[in-house]
Enzyme design. Structure first.
Site, PDB file in Angstrom:
ATOM      1  N   ASP A 107      -2.487   1.770  -4.553  1.00 20.39           N
ATOM      2  CA  ASP A 107      -3.736   2.065  -3.840  1.00 20.39           C
ATOM      3  C   ASP A 107      -4.729   0.928  -4.034  1.00 20.39           C
ATOM      4  OD1 ASP A 107      -2.843   4.547  -2.917  1.00 20.39           O
ATOM      5  OD2 ASP A 107      -3.441   5.539  -4.785  1.00 20.39           O
ATOM      6  N   HIS A 157       0.816  -1.215   0.000  1.00 18.33           N
ATOM      7  CA  HIS A 157       0.000   0.000   0.000  1.00 18.33           C
ATOM      8  C   HIS A 157       0.854   1.271   0.000  1.00 18.33           C
ATOM      9  CE1 HIS A 157      -3.654   2.140   0.044  1.00 18.33           C
ATOM     10  NE2 HIS A 157      -4.353   1.349   0.844  1.00 18.33           N
TER      11      HIS A 157
END
Length: 459
Positions: A436, A432
Site C-alpha cells: 500500500d 500496489h
C-alpha cells in the site's frame, strides 16, 4: 560423454540464444574454458566448459534460441588427454600425406619423355591455331547464401537485378549479415569509381577509331541507381534487446506500478565522502560513491518493512529471509542486473567493492549465471547519467525497485535561513497489489531518515 546444456540465467528466464561457439567440433577444451556465448534478456555472457576433453558434437547452431537445460553439445572426456587439440583423424593423415611427397621426385624423373635424337628427322608439326578471341567475362551471379549467413529475399533480388557479387560486399548486420543498406552503399561506391574513371585524363594519345565488327547483343543489365541518402535505416533487435522489451511489457502487465518520490538531504553523506575519498581511493584503487550508502540504508529499512523484500506467487506472499540486492548496470547494448547476495552482511566498503566488481565484470561479459538471479530487491542509480528522478520498472518477480537521482547542491530553507545543501530524490516504484502507499512511503521515509542522519562509518 558429458552433456553441455543451456544454463538458466535468471529466475524468469526460460530460454536463451546461442550466439557463438568459441570452439569447433573436434577441438580440445579445458574445464572452465569459455565454450560458447549466449544472450538473454538479462545477460550476454560466455559459458565455461563443464569438463576437459574434446568437443565431439555441436547440437545447436549459432543463432538458435532453445529452452533452458537443452543439450547444446557433448564433450568426450576420454579424448581430452592428448597434448594436441587436433582430432585423431588429422594426426593419422599427417604421415600418410608425407609418403607421396617422398616418392614424387623419382616419379617425375621417370615420367619425362625421351629426348629426340639429332640423327632422326622429326615430322613437321602443324602450326598451332591462333587462340580464339577471349570472350568478355560473364557477369557475376549473386550468391543465394553469403559467407556471412542467409540473406533476405530483398537482398537476393537486388543482387540478381544489378549483377552484384555478394562476396565483394561487406555486411554490417548481426554476425556480418548483408543488408539492403550494405548493397546500396556498395553500389554507391561502385558508381563513384565509375565516374572517376570516366573523368580521369587519359595518359595515352588518342588513336584513330578502327572499324569494329558488330558484337553480338548482350543481355541488358539494369544500370546502377543514383546514390541517394536512405530515408530510414532498419536493423534487427539484438536478442538482449528483444528480451528486455518482453520483460518490461510483462512487468507492466503483471504489477500495478506506483511510484513515490522523497526529497533527501545527502549533505552528511557528501561531507563524509569528501573527507575519506582520497584515502579510500589510495587504499582500494576505486572511488567511493553514494550508491553503497543508499544500499546500506535500504537494507536497514527492509529489516523494518520486510514486505518490500517479498514476492507474489499466485495468491501467496513469499517473504525472503535473505536480502539480495540487484544493481542495475547499463551496458553498451542493453541493461543487466547483477545481484549482491546477503547485502545486509556487508558494510559500506564491502558494498562498494561488490558494486565495482559486478559492474566491471558485467561490462566485460564475465558474469556467472548465479550472479544475475536470486535478487529480492533492486536499486537503479539514475544519477550516474544526470537524471534527477524517474519511475523505474519493477524487476519481476520482485515487488519494488528504488531509483536514486543525482546528488545536486540546492538552496534550502532551514529555520528561516537559506543554506546550500546536497540534495537527491529517492523514487520507489512498488507493486500496489501487495504494498500500500502508506507502507511504501514509510519505507522510503526510513531510507531518507537513515541517509540524512548518517552516523555510521564506512569501514
Amino acid at each position: 560423454m558429458i552433456d553441455v546444456v543451456m544454463p538458466q540465467m535468471g529466475e524468469s528466464i526460460v530460454e536463451g540464444t546461442l550466439t557463438k561457439w568459441l570452439k569447433k567440433a573436434g577441438e580440445h577444451v579445458e574445464r572452465d574454458e569459455p565454450l560458447f556465448e549466449i544472450s538473454t534478456d538479462k545477460v550476454d555472457t560466455e559459458i565455461p566448459s563443464p569438463a576437459a576433453g574434446v568437443l565431439k558434437d555441436v547440437l545447436v547452431e549459432e543463432g538458435k534460441t532453445v529452452a533452458i537445460s537443452t543439450v547444446v553439445g557433448r564433450i568426450d572426456e576420454g579424448a581430452g588427454n592428448g597434448a594436441s587439440g587436433a582430432p585423431p583423424a588429422a594426426q593419422e593423415e599427417t604421415p600418410k600425406a608425407a609418403e607421396p611427397a617422398q616418392q614424387r621426385g623419382p616419379q617425375l624423373v621417370q615420367s619425362q619423355p625421351p629426348q629426340p635424337q639429332p640423327s632422326e628427322p622429326q615430322p613437321s608439326q602443324p602450326k598451332p591455331a591462333p587462340p580464339p578471341h577471349p570472350e568478355p567475362p560473364p557477369q557475376p551471379v549473386a550468391d543465394t547464401e553469403s559467407p556471412s549467413g542467409p540473406l533476405s529475399p530483398l537482398v537476393r533480388k537486388m543482387a540478381r537485378e544489378y549483377g552484384i557479387d555478394l562476396r565483394q560486399v561487406k555486411g554490417t548486420g548481426a554476425g556480418g549479415r548483408i543488408s539492403k543498406q550494405d548493397l546500396e552503399a556498395y553500389m554507391s561506391a561502385q558508381g563513384a569509381r565509375t565516374m572517376e574513371q570516366v573523368h580521369a585524363p587519359s595518359a595515352q594519345p588518342a588513336q584513330p577509331a578502327q572499324p569494329a565488327a558488330p558484337a553480338p547483343a548482350a543481355p541488358a543489365t539494369p544500370s546502377m541507381p543514383r546514390a541517394e541518402a536512405p530515408r530510414t535505416r532498419i536493423e534487427p533487435m539484438s536478442t538482449m534487446r528483444q528480451k528486455i522489451a518482453e520483460h518490461m511489457v510483462m512487468s507492466k502487465r503483471t504489477s500495478a506500478h506506483v511510484t513515490t518520490v522523497h526529497k533527501t538531504d545527502m549533505t552528511k553523506i557528501a561531507k563524509l565522502r569528501e573527507r575519506h575519498k582520497g584515502e579510500f581511493q589510495q587504499r582500494h584503487g576505486y572511488s567511493l560513491t553514494y550508491l553503497p550508502f543508499v544500499i546500506a540504508a535500504a537494507v536497514e529499512a527492509i529489516n523494518d518493512y520486510p514486505i518490500v523484500n517479498a514476492s507474489i506467487e499466485g495468491s501467496n506472499i513469499i517473504y525472503h529471509n535473505e536480502i539480495n540486492v540487484g544493481i542495475a548496470v547499463a551496458l553498451e547494448n542493453g541493461l543487466i542486473v547483477p545481484v549482491i547476495r546477503n547485502a545486509d552482511e556487508k558494510n559500506v566498503t564491502g558494498l562498494q567493492r561488490a558494486v565495482v566488481d559486478l559492474s566491471t565484470r558485467a561490462r566485460s561479459r564475465q558474469l556467472k549465471p548465479d550472479e544475475v538471479q536470486g535478487g529480492t530487491f533492486s536499486i537503479t542509480n539514475l544519477g550516474s547519467f544526470g537524471s534527477v528522478f524517474a519511475t523505474p520498472v519493477i524487476n519481476q518477480p520482485q515487488v519494488a525497485i528504488l531509483g536514486v537521482g543525482a546528488v545536486e547542491k540546492t538552496p534550502v530553507v532551514i529555520e528561516d535561513a537559506i543554506a546550500i545543501r546536497s540534495v537527491a530524490y529517492l523514487a520507489l516504484t512498488f507493486d500496489h497489489r501487495l504494498i500500500d502507499g502508506a507502507v511504501a512511503d514509510q519505507f522510503t521515509g526510513k531510507v531518507k531518515s537513515i541517509l540524512e542522519n548518517w552516523s555510521g562509518e564506512i569501514l
